[in-house]
Enzyme design. Structure first.
Site, PDB file in Angstrom:
ATOM      1  N   TYR A 165     -27.797 -13.685 -49.371  1.00 27.62           N
ATOM      2  CA  TYR A 165     -27.875 -13.247 -47.941  1.00 27.62           C
ATOM      3  C   TYR A 165     -26.655 -12.590 -47.376  1.00 27.62           C
ATOM      4  CZ  TYR A 165     -28.641 -14.526 -43.059  1.00 27.62           C
ATOM      5  OH  TYR A 165     -29.026 -14.590 -41.797  1.00 27.62           O
TER       6      TYR A 165
ATOM      7  N   ARG B 189     -16.079 -20.960 -37.882  1.00 26.20           N
ATOM      8  CA  ARG B 189     -16.835 -19.829 -37.361  1.00 26.20           C
ATOM      9  C   ARG B 189     -16.889 -19.687 -35.775  1.00 26.20           C
ATOM     10  NH1 ARG B 189     -22.690 -19.530 -39.719  1.00 26.20           N
ATOM     11  NH2 ARG B 189     -21.561 -18.770 -41.523  1.00 26.20           N
TER      12      ARG B 189
ATOM     13  N   PHE C  38     -30.370 -32.451 -37.529  1.00 30.03           N
ATOM     14  CA  PHE C  38     -29.780 -33.361 -36.765  1.00 30.03           C
ATOM     15  C   PHE C  38     -30.700 -33.991 -35.780  1.00 30.03           C
ATOM     16  CE2 PHE C  38     -25.078 -32.621 -37.192  1.00 30.03           C
ATOM     17  CZ  PHE C  38     -25.226 -32.771 -38.738  1.00 30.03           C
TER      18      PHE C  38
ATOM     19  N   ARG D 156     -24.318 -18.409 -51.538  1.00 33.67           N
ATOM     20  CA  ARG D 156     -24.789 -17.627 -50.199  1.00 33.67           C
ATOM     21  C   ARG D 156     -24.553 -16.279 -50.515  1.00 33.67           C
ATOM     22  NH1 ARG D 156     -23.556 -22.104 -46.235  1.00 33.67           N
ATOM     23  NH2 ARG D 156     -23.810 -20.732 -44.648  1.00 33.67           N
TER      24      ARG D 156
HETATM   25  P1  NAD Z   1     -36.809 -17.109 -39.628  1.00 30.09           P
HETATM   26  O1  NAD Z   1     -36.742 -17.239 -40.723  1.00 30.09           O
HETATM   27  O2  NAD Z   1     -37.619 -18.003 -38.348  1.00 30.09           O
HETATM   28  O3  NAD Z   1     -37.346 -15.775 -39.307  1.00 30.09           O
HETATM   29  C1  NAD Z   1     -37.480 -14.672 -40.336  1.00 30.09           C
HETATM   30  C2  NAD Z   1     -38.632 -14.153 -40.318  1.00 30.09           C
HETATM   31  O4  NAD Z   1     -38.890 -13.147 -41.302  1.00 30.09           O
HETATM   32  C3  NAD Z   1     -39.750 -14.985 -40.690  1.00 30.09           C
HETATM   33  O5  NAD Z   1     -40.790 -14.923 -39.774  1.00 30.09           O
HETATM   34  C4  NAD Z   1     -40.314 -14.732 -42.006  1.00 30.09           C
HETATM   35  O6  NAD Z   1     -41.293 -15.080 -42.510  1.00 30.09           O
HETATM   36  C5  NAD Z   1     -40.008 -13.215 -42.097  1.00 30.09           C
HETATM   37  N1  NAD Z   1     -39.639 -12.601 -43.550  1.00 30.09           N
HETATM   38  C6  NAD Z   1     -38.967 -13.128 -44.337  1.00 30.09           C
HETATM   39  N2  NAD Z   1     -38.820 -12.404 -45.433  1.00 30.09           N
HETATM   40  C7  NAD Z   1     -39.997 -11.535 -45.187  1.00 30.09           C
HETATM   41  C8  NAD Z   1     -40.365 -10.295 -45.722  1.00 30.09           C
HETATM   42  N3  NAD Z   1     -40.239  -9.833 -47.303  1.00 30.09           N
HETATM   43  N4  NAD Z   1     -41.478  -9.233 -45.233  1.00 30.09           N
HETATM   44  C9  NAD Z   1     -41.687  -9.519 -43.963  1.00 30.09           C
HETATM   45  N5  NAD Z   1     -41.153 -10.709 -43.071  1.00 30.09           N
HETATM   46  C10 NAD Z   1     -40.365 -11.382 -43.838  1.00 30.09           C
HETATM   47  O7  NAD Z   1     -35.341 -16.890 -39.034  1.00 30.09           O
HETATM   48  P2  NAD Z   1     -34.443 -16.405 -37.442  1.00 30.09           P
HETATM   49  O8  NAD Z   1     -33.558 -17.422 -37.351  1.00 30.09           O
HETATM   50  O9  NAD Z   1     -35.652 -15.992 -36.598  1.00 30.09           O
HETATM   51  O10 NAD Z   1     -33.746 -15.035 -38.025  1.00 30.09           O
HETATM   52  C11 NAD Z   1     -34.341 -13.841 -37.680  1.00 30.09           C
HETATM   53  C12 NAD Z   1     -33.099 -12.795 -38.221  1.00 30.09           C
HETATM   54  O11 NAD Z   1     -31.745 -13.177 -37.628  1.00 30.09           O
HETATM   55  C13 NAD Z   1     -33.056 -12.818 -39.683  1.00 30.09           C
HETATM   56  O12 NAD Z   1     -32.669 -11.631 -40.160  1.00 30.09           O
HETATM   57  C14 NAD Z   1     -31.464 -13.507 -39.842  1.00 30.09           C
HETATM   58  O13 NAD Z   1     -30.850 -13.136 -41.046  1.00 30.09           O
HETATM   59  C15 NAD Z   1     -31.020 -13.231 -38.468  1.00 30.09           C
HETATM   60  N6  NAD Z   1     -29.825 -14.076 -38.089  1.00 30.09           N
HETATM   61  C16 NAD Z   1     -30.370 -15.154 -37.558  1.00 30.09           C
HETATM   62  C17 NAD Z   1     -29.444 -16.217 -37.182  1.00 30.09           C
HETATM   63  C18 NAD Z   1     -29.800 -17.552 -36.582  1.00 30.09           C
HETATM   64  O14 NAD Z   1     -28.932 -18.435 -36.502  1.00 30.09           O
HETATM   65  N7  NAD Z   1     -30.934 -18.020 -36.136  1.00 30.09           N
HETATM   66  C19 NAD Z   1     -28.144 -15.988 -37.622  1.00 30.09           C
HETATM   67  C20 NAD Z   1     -27.628 -14.785 -38.111  1.00 30.09           C
HETATM   68  C21 NAD Z   1     -28.786 -13.789 -38.422  1.00 30.09           C
HETATM   69  N1  UDP Z   2     -24.968 -29.307 -42.144  1.00 31.45           N
HETATM   70  C1  UDP Z   2     -24.758 -30.708 -42.154  1.00 31.45           C
HETATM   71  N2  UDP Z   2     -25.753 -31.413 -41.973  1.00 31.45           N
HETATM   72  C2  UDP Z   2     -27.141 -31.040 -42.496  1.00 31.45           C
HETATM   73  C3  UDP Z   2     -27.140 -29.443 -42.240  1.00 31.45           C
HETATM   74  C4  UDP Z   2     -26.036 -28.669 -42.054  1.00 31.45           C
HETATM   75  O1  UDP Z   2     -23.554 -31.029 -41.910  1.00 31.45           O
HETATM   76  O2  UDP Z   2     -27.936 -31.836 -42.371  1.00 31.45           O
HETATM   77  C5  UDP Z   2     -23.806 -28.423 -42.060  1.00 31.45           C
HETATM   78  C6  UDP Z   2     -23.299 -27.189 -42.870  1.00 31.45           C
HETATM   79  O3  UDP Z   2     -22.889 -27.806 -44.049  1.00 31.45           O
HETATM   80  C7  UDP Z   2     -22.561 -26.327 -42.245  1.00 31.45           C
HETATM   81  C8  UDP Z   2     -23.232 -26.417 -40.781  1.00 31.45           C
HETATM   82  O4  UDP Z   2     -23.824 -27.748 -40.688  1.00 31.45           O
HETATM   83  O5  UDP Z   2     -21.374 -26.488 -42.461  1.00 31.45           O
HETATM   84  C9  UDP Z   2     -24.230 -25.404 -40.291  1.00 31.45           C
HETATM   85  O6  UDP Z   2     -25.298 -25.208 -41.346  1.00 31.45           O
HETATM   86  P1  UDP Z   2     -26.579 -24.455 -41.351  1.00 31.45           P
HETATM   87  O7  UDP Z   2     -27.091 -24.535 -42.371  1.00 31.45           O
HETATM   88  O8  UDP Z   2     -27.231 -24.732 -39.970  1.00 31.45           O
HETATM   89  O9  UDP Z   2     -25.894 -22.837 -41.018  1.00 31.45           O
HETATM   90  P2  UDP Z   2     -24.722 -22.091 -41.580  1.00 31.45           P
HETATM   91  O10 UDP Z   2     -23.954 -21.849 -40.427  1.00 31.45           O
HETATM   92  O11 UDP Z   2     -24.168 -22.885 -42.631  1.00 31.45           O
HETATM   93  O12 UDP Z   2     -25.477 -20.833 -42.229  1.00 31.45           O
END
Ligand code: NAD
Ligand code: UDP
Length: 323
Positions: A146, A278, A192, A143
């Protein structure tokens, strides 16, 4: 409200497309920049007819010259399966993406918001997690591309603020879900729901006792906007998430109930470094932004289930192998 020129990197993604929608609705001049690695044009197709919306296919690891007043930097794969597909590219996207957007913000004197993550806390030993917690991250695990990429991006933001007085915002986002999540992202909510709708076994990793706190996307987007519009003194990171914490097993049971599915729970090994608990401490967001989530898990899941019922999976492709 004055009309602003706003750049949203990663604007075609799950969160980005909703943010673009909101900003276009407010009348701003919105530029959506995306390389479509984990998204597709269909997410923003409905915005293309608006005069105040523009779509650019571009990779944030390369510089680009645009004139803007605000930048939301969301470009980065977010689901574990997506960001681990090409971990080196993921790190480049976080670091080079931050450098390129910060450089643009400096040149344009623009305000810039970084979409950071609860992953900066790694597998936390403090619970719930306040912004002051420095985290427990494995720098060489699967991980890390990221987590450490996002941590490095935060460092760059902090240094541009210190050195160049840049007007920065850092949102530490906790697990967010909702309609327009990619059906093949492998995240727990999408997995899910799809499994339940097909009456397939629901795959719980580990014993299902690990927890997450799920935020509905509309609440998250509201938090983003408030953070961007907050007082200029708000340059410290702010947790944006829903503090209601659930075990993954509870989530599975809730999804089965809401879909009236006959799916059974099955158990698979917990992935390496999967955080065990978390939960955001959102005191800062409450105090500074007067923000707290409004959508309960059940309500948000119902809307997300309705979305997954409505889509044709044939319209979606897994992330491109070329990145
Ligand atoms: P997502 O994957 O749907 O969106 C990410 C977007 O970035 C996509 O459209 C992808 O094509 C684009 N992208 C990836 N690499 C790129 C690059 N090199 N150049 C240009 N575009 C690029 O994910 P999301 O859930 O919408 O997440 C958006 C942001 O929020 C991300 O930065 C992610 O790390 C952050 N984030 C999301 C969550 C969540 O739970 N959804 C949690 C924590 C952080
Ligand atoms: N997870 C799971 N089954 C799945 C996908 C994810 O049990 O089919 C669990 C995963 O191991 C983690 C949690 O669900 O503990 C959240 O996973 P996700 O990939 O959505 O996001 P994370 O918070 O881990 O980035």
């Amino acid at each position: 409200m004055p009309i602003k020129r706003v750049l949203v990197t990663g604007g075609a993604g799950f969160l980005g497309s909703h943010l673009c929608e909101r900003l276009v609705g407010e009348g701003h001049d919105v530029i959506c920049l995306d390389n479509f690695f984990t998204s597709q044009k269909s997410n923003v197709l409905h915005l293309l007819n608006y005069n105040n919306f523009e779509l650019i296919r571009h990779d944030v690891t390369h510089p680009i010259w645009l004139e803007v007043d605000e930048i939301y930097n969301l470009a980065c794969p977010a689901a574990p399966g997506h960001y681990q597909y090409n971990p080196i590219k993921t790190m480049k996207t976080s670091v080079m993406g931050a450098i390129n957007t910060l450089g643009m913000a400096k040149r344009c004197n623009a305000k810039i918001l970084q979409a950071s993550t609860s992953e900066v806390y790694g597998d936390p030993t403090v619970h719930p997690q306040p912004e002051s917690y420095r985290g427990n991250v494995n720098p060489i695990g699967p991980r890390a591309c990221y987590d450490e990429g996002k941590r490095a991006a935060e460092t760059l933001f902090a240094d541009y603020h210190r050195k160049h007085k840049l007007n920065i915002r850092v949102a530490r986002i906790f697990n967010t879900y909702g309609p327009r999540m990619h059906p093949f992202d492998g995240r727990v909510v999408s997995n899910f729901i799809l499994q339940a709708l097909r009456n397939q076994d629901i795959t719980i990793f580990g014993d299902g006792g690990q927890t997450r706190s799920f935020c509905y996307r509309d609440d998250l987007v509201e938090g983003f906007i408030r953070l961007m519009n907050a007082d200029d003194s708000v340059y410290q990171p702010v947790n944006i998430g829903n503090p209601n914490e659930f075990t993954i097993k509870q989530l599975a049971e809730k999804v089965i109930e809401l879909t009236a599915s006959s799916s059974k729970l099955i158990y698979a090994p917990l992935p390496e470094d999967d955080p065990l608990q978390r939960q955001p401490d959102i005191t800062r967001a409450r105090e500074i932004l007067d923000w707290s989530p409004t959508i309960e898990l059940e309500q948000g899941l119902e809307r997300t289930i309705a979305y997954f019922r409505s889509i044709d999976l044939g319209d979606f492709r897994p992330p491109s192998p070329n990145h």
